[in-house]
Write a protein that holds these residues in place. Structure first.
Motif, short mmCIF file in Angstrom:
data_model
loop_
_atom_site.label_atom_id
_atom_site.label_comp_id
_atom_site.label_asym_id
_atom_site.label_seq_id
_atom_site.Cartn_x
_atom_site.Cartn_y
_atom_site.Cartn_z
N ALA A 1 110.62 30.15 85.66
CA ALA A 1 109.50 29.23 85.59
C ALA A 1 108.23 29.94 85.13
N LEU A 2 108.02 31.16 85.62
CA LEU A 2 106.84 31.91 85.19
C LEU A 2 106.91 32.27 83.72
N PHE A 3 108.08 32.65 83.24
CA PHE A 3 108.22 32.99 81.83
C PHE A 3 107.96 31.78 80.95
N THR A 4 108.55 30.65 81.31
CA THR A 4 108.35 29.42 80.54
C THR A 4 106.90 28.97 80.62
N GLY A 5 106.33 29.02 81.81
CA GLY A 5 104.94 28.62 81.97
C GLY A 5 103.98 29.53 81.21
N THR A 6 104.27 30.82 81.21
CA THR A 6 103.43 31.75 80.45
C THR A 6 103.48 31.44 78.97
N PHE A 7 104.64 31.10 78.47
CA PHE A 7 104.78 30.73 77.06
C PHE A 7 103.96 29.48 76.76
N LEU A 8 104.03 28.48 77.62
CA LEU A 8 103.29 27.23 77.39
C LEU A 8 101.78 27.44 77.51
N VAL A 9 101.35 28.26 78.46
CA VAL A 9 99.92 28.53 78.60
C VAL A 9 99.42 29.32 77.40
N THR A 10 100.22 30.24 76.89
CA THR A 10 99.84 30.98 75.69
C THR A 10 99.67 30.03 74.51
N PHE A 11 100.56 29.07 74.39
CA PHE A 11 100.44 28.08 73.33
C PHE A 11 99.17 27.26 73.49
N LEU A 12 98.88 26.84 74.72
CA LEU A 12 97.67 26.06 74.98
C LEU A 12 96.42 26.84 74.63
N VAL A 13 96.34 28.08 75.07
CA VAL A 13 95.15 28.88 74.78
C VAL A 13 95.04 29.17 73.28
N SER A 14 96.16 29.33 72.61
CA SER A 14 96.13 29.52 71.15
C SER A 14 95.56 28.30 70.46
N VAL A 15 95.92 27.11 70.92
CA VAL A 15 95.37 25.89 70.35
C VAL A 15 93.87 25.82 70.60
N MET A 16 93.45 26.24 71.79
CA MET A 16 92.02 26.25 72.08
C MET A 16 91.28 27.20 71.14
N TRP A 17 91.91 28.33 70.83
CA TRP A 17 91.24 29.29 69.95
C TRP A 17 91.25 28.85 68.50
N LEU A 18 92.09 27.88 68.14
CA LEU A 18 91.98 27.30 66.79
C LEU A 18 90.62 26.63 66.62
N VAL A 19 90.13 26.01 67.69
CA VAL A 19 88.80 25.41 67.65
C VAL A 19 87.74 26.51 67.53
N ALA A 20 87.98 27.64 68.17
CA ALA A 20 87.00 28.73 68.15
C ALA A 20 86.88 29.39 66.79
N LEU A 21 87.85 29.19 65.92
CA LEU A 21 87.77 29.80 64.59
C LEU A 21 86.55 29.31 63.80
N VAL A 22 86.06 28.12 64.11
CA VAL A 22 84.83 27.65 63.46
C VAL A 22 83.67 28.57 63.83
N GLY A 23 83.54 28.90 65.11
CA GLY A 23 82.49 29.81 65.55
C GLY A 23 82.69 31.23 65.04
N VAL A 24 83.94 31.67 64.96
CA VAL A 24 84.23 33.01 64.43
C VAL A 24 83.84 33.08 62.97
N LEU A 25 84.16 32.04 62.21
CA LEU A 25 83.77 32.01 60.80
C LEU A 25 82.25 32.01 60.64
N PHE A 26 81.56 31.25 61.49
CA PHE A 26 80.10 31.25 61.48
C PHE A 26 79.56 32.65 61.78
N ALA A 27 80.14 33.31 62.77
CA ALA A 27 79.69 34.65 63.14
C ALA A 27 79.92 35.64 62.00
N GLU A 28 81.02 35.51 61.30
CA GLU A 28 81.31 36.43 60.20
C GLU A 28 80.39 36.18 59.01
#
Length: 166
Positions: free
Chosen positions: A57-84
């Motif tokens: 359960a921890l392995f599966t949950g860690t995989f799903l949480v990693t996917f969720l946080v990766s999706v959140m960081w797709l939104v952050a790419l706008v700010g990263v591009l602005f910063a660059e």
């Protein structure tokens, strides 16, 4: 030549910073919201079959949480591009970018975050964004900007005209 090297370096450092930020966000959610450390302490006296089920359960949950946080960081790419583009190197900018992108990403993709059944705690979502933003700044954000070097060279002194002999 220096600007080409700087561009290649930024192309390498930005994904490493994003990966480190994703890992920091996952760690905050796993150890904060899921309380993995407390679960490990409680499960020391369990049967081996139960322990294997918890690890799966921890392995599966860690995989799903990693996917969720990766999706959140797709939104952050706008700010990263602005910063660059604008060489925004402030740690406050990157931490705020992480927090806002985590909150917006969790609201844009509620089915992924599991909010359709049980709403996630916004405290841990924001904490994951703050931690991710800080880690991104430590890895890549402090030297942001494709075109602006961190330490500019001092201007070369202009040659003085020879003094006239009088």
């Amino acid at each position: 030549m220096d600007s080409v090297f700087r561009l290649l370096l930024r192309i390498l450092v930005i994904p490493i910073g994003l990966l480190a930020a994703i890992l920091a966000g996952v760690a905050v959610i796993l150890f904060g919201q899921w309380r993995i450390g407390a679960l490990a302490n409680q499960s020391l006296g369990l049967a081996p079959e139960t322990w294997v089920a918890i690890m799966e359960a921890l392995f599966t949950g860690t995989f799903l949480v990693t996917f969720l946080v990766s999706v959140m960081w797709l939104v952050a790419l706008v700010g990263v591009l602005f910063a660059e583009v604008f060489a925004a190197r402030s740690w406050l900018f990157h931490v705020a970018n992480g927090a806002v992108s985590a909150f917006v990403g969790a609201r844009l993709f509620p089915r992924i975050s599991g909010e359709a059944t049980a709403p996630a705690d916004p405290f841990y979502i924001l904490a994951a964004g703050l931690a991710g933003g800080l880690v991104y700044w430590l890895v890549a954000g402090w030297s942001a900007g494709f075109w602006k070097p961190v330490r500019s060279r001092p201007p070369s002194p202009t040659p003085q005209p020879p003094a006239s002999a009088a």
